[in-house]
Design a protein around this motif. Structure first.
Motif, PDB file in Angstrom:
ATOM      1  N   ILE A   1      -6.366   3.089   5.305  1.00  0.00           N
ATOM      2  CA  ILE A   1      -6.980   1.777   5.519  1.00  0.00           C
ATOM      3  C   ILE A   1      -7.404   1.555   6.976  1.00  0.00           C
ATOM      4  O   ILE A   1      -8.541   1.121   7.234  1.00  0.00           O
ATOM      5  CB  ILE A   1      -6.054   0.652   5.017  1.00  0.00           C
ATOM      6  CG1 ILE A   1      -5.989   0.685   3.485  1.00  0.00           C
ATOM      7  CG2 ILE A   1      -6.524  -0.712   5.505  1.00  0.00           C
ATOM      8  CD1 ILE A   1      -4.955  -0.254   2.883  1.00  0.00           C
TER       9      ILE A   1
ATOM     10  N   LYS B   1     -10.511   3.552   7.596  1.00  0.00           N
ATOM     11  CA  LYS B   1     -11.667   2.962   6.911  1.00  0.00           C
ATOM     12  C   LYS B   1     -12.217   1.783   7.706  1.00  0.00           C
ATOM     13  O   LYS B   1     -13.441   1.625   7.859  1.00  0.00           O
ATOM     14  CB  LYS B   1     -11.264   2.523   5.504  1.00  0.00           C
ATOM     15  CG  LYS B   1     -12.414   1.980   4.675  1.00  0.00           C
ATOM     16  CD  LYS B   1     -11.938   1.615   3.266  1.00  0.00           C
ATOM     17  CE  LYS B   1     -13.111   1.063   2.430  1.00  0.00           C
ATOM     18  NZ  LYS B   1     -12.671   0.720   1.048  1.00  0.00           N
TER      19      LYS B   1
ATOM     20  N   TYR C   1      -0.477   7.062   1.480  1.00  0.00           N
ATOM     21  CA  TYR C   1      -1.859   7.495   1.768  1.00  0.00           C
ATOM     22  C   TYR C   1      -2.690   6.318   2.270  1.00  0.00           C
ATOM     23  O   TYR C   1      -3.408   6.433   3.281  1.00  0.00           O
ATOM     24  CB  TYR C   1      -2.494   8.098   0.514  1.00  0.00           C
ATOM     25  CG  TYR C   1      -3.944   8.493   0.724  1.00  0.00           C
ATOM     26  CD1 TYR C   1      -4.272   9.744   1.229  1.00  0.00           C
ATOM     27  CD2 TYR C   1      -4.977   7.597   0.436  1.00  0.00           C
ATOM     28  CE1 TYR C   1      -5.606  10.103   1.441  1.00  0.00           C
ATOM     29  CE2 TYR C   1      -6.301   7.937   0.651  1.00  0.00           C
ATOM     30  CZ  TYR C   1      -6.609   9.193   1.150  1.00  0.00           C
ATOM     31  OH  TYR C   1      -7.913   9.535   1.371  1.00  0.00           O
ATOM     32  N   ASP C   2      -2.599   5.192   1.591  1.00  0.00           N
ATOM     33  CA  ASP C   2      -3.419   4.045   1.983  1.00  0.00           C
ATOM     34  C   ASP C   2      -2.986   3.450   3.321  1.00  0.00           C
ATOM     35  O   ASP C   2      -3.823   2.887   4.045  1.00  0.00           O
ATOM     36  CB  ASP C   2      -3.376   2.967   0.894  1.00  0.00           C
ATOM     37  CG  ASP C   2      -4.194   3.356  -0.333  1.00  0.00           C
ATOM     38  OD1 ASP C   2      -5.123   4.171  -0.178  1.00  0.00           O
ATOM     39  OD2 ASP C   2      -3.894   2.860  -1.443  1.00  0.00           O
TER      40      ASP C   2
ATOM     41  N   ALA D   1       0.846  -1.195   0.000  1.00  0.00           N
ATOM     42  CA  ALA D   1       0.000   0.000   0.000  1.00  0.00           C
ATOM     43  C   ALA D   1       0.881   1.245   0.000  1.00  0.00           C
ATOM     44  O   ALA D   1       1.957   1.251   0.604  1.00  0.00           O
ATOM     45  CB  ALA D   1      -0.917   0.005   1.222  1.00  0.00           C
TER      46      ALA D   1
END
Length: 337
Positions: free
Chosen positions: A105, A108, A100-101, A97
């Motif tokens: 994640i 989220k 940003y992810d 990833a």
């Protein structure tokens, strides 16, 4: 903010029992940076993992903001853990990833709305100085940058407490300094309480307000960083401080100096650093001081001056000179061969 009361932790492996923590009690105030220092095997990592119950104590109590977290159900414990961010020596980033992810994640999964995730990622990447690296992957980052991503990820949950488990021990000195400056910034600007563990005294002296020293699962000494640095009581604490801030003298020179007078370590703190105390010795006590070595230790909010001084003169007059230095609030420690 955080209280540990009589916390013990025993690991059982087959027929063997390992007592990792033994009756540990300490209190961390809201808004401070509290450090625990000790050598490998002292129980530091087990201690910090008890704060968010990644390790459950065998006995004792852990309070976070007045709540006994040992009595929480799984849902309440999950909510509490969102208030406690954690960063590790190994970064723990998702290699597949991008930056940003890696931040997005976990948010989220916690049910944070997409718009809020985007805002928080931008905010905390800017705070850690990586706003232009959001699309980079961990393999494209240096160790210091990876740790900054890990800090941004922890901050994105907007915690009240940040736990740091040896977060700088894998970094070079210059990168370590930059990460410590970042943690200071997080503490001062965001008001986040930081609880860190380390085996490096320079980490403690640079950013901590208070410190506890661990040995074999016990807290053997704790207090303000200034007090621990200038007036260590326990042998292990003295070993840490002397290894870091005392001067090493070749044996032939040490013998020569001790044969012609006395050798003392002088520690200057606050107002004592402003007075020309050494200049007074020759005039008032007929004692000749010679500075052999010197240095300054920078703590979080103040500096400590250290001098290694040779005092030459009659024994009685040297004693009077030492008494005078102590009356000027200078900490005097005799060097013995």
């Amino acid at each position: 903010m955080i209280q540990l009361q009589n916390v013990s932790k025993t690991f059982v492996t087959g027929k063997n029992k390992i007592e990792a923590l033994n009756d540990v009690s300490l209190e961390i105030q809201k808004g401070e940076i509290f450090g625990v220092i000790g050598y490998s095997g002292a129980g530091k990592s087990t201690l910090i993992r008890c704060v968010n119950l990644l390790e459950h104590p065998t006995s004792g109590y852990v309070f976070v903001d007045g709540t006994d977290i040992g009595g929480l159900g799984s849902n309440d414990l999950r909510k509490l853990r969102r208030k406690i961010g954690m960063i590790f020596q190994g970064y723990n980033l998702l290699e597949t990833a991008n930056v940003y992810d890696n931040i997005a994640i976990p948010l989220k999964l916690a049910g944070v709305p997409k718009k809020v995730i985007k805002e928080r990622a931008a905010k905390y990447l800017e705070i850690v100085g990586l706003q232009d690296r959001s699309q980079a992957f961990p393999s494209q980052l240096s160790g210091g940058q990876k740790q900054r991503v890990a800090i941004a990820r922890a901050l994105a949950h907007e915690p009240e407490v940040l736990l740091s488990d040896e977060a700088t021990s894998a970094l070079d000195p210059a990168t370590t300094d930059s990460i410590l400056e970042l943690l200071l910034k997080v503490n001062r600007e965001l008001g986040i309480t930081i609880f860190l563990i380390t085996h490096e005294l320079n980490v403690i002296q640079r950013i901590c307000d208070r410190v506890a020293v661990m040995e074999k699962g016990r807290i053997i000494e704790q207090g303000s960083v200034v007090d621990i640095f200038t007036k260590p009581r326990e042998p292990l604490t003295k070993q840490f401080v002397r290894n870091e801030s005392r001067f090493k003298i070749p044996d032939p020179l040490l013998k020569e100096l001790l044969s012609t007078g006395e050798l003392v370590n002088l520690t200057f703190l606050g107002e004592s650093a402003k007075d020309p105390a050494l200049a007074t010795l020759a005039r008032k006590f007929d004692v000749l001081p010679s500075i052999i070595a010197g240095g300054i230790d920078q703590l979080k909010d103040q500096s400590i001056g250290n001098l290694l001084v040779h005092l030459k003169g009659e024994t009685g007059k040297i004693r009077d000179a030492v008494d005078f230095l102590q009356s000027e609030h200078i900490i005097v420690e005799e060097v013995i061969g």
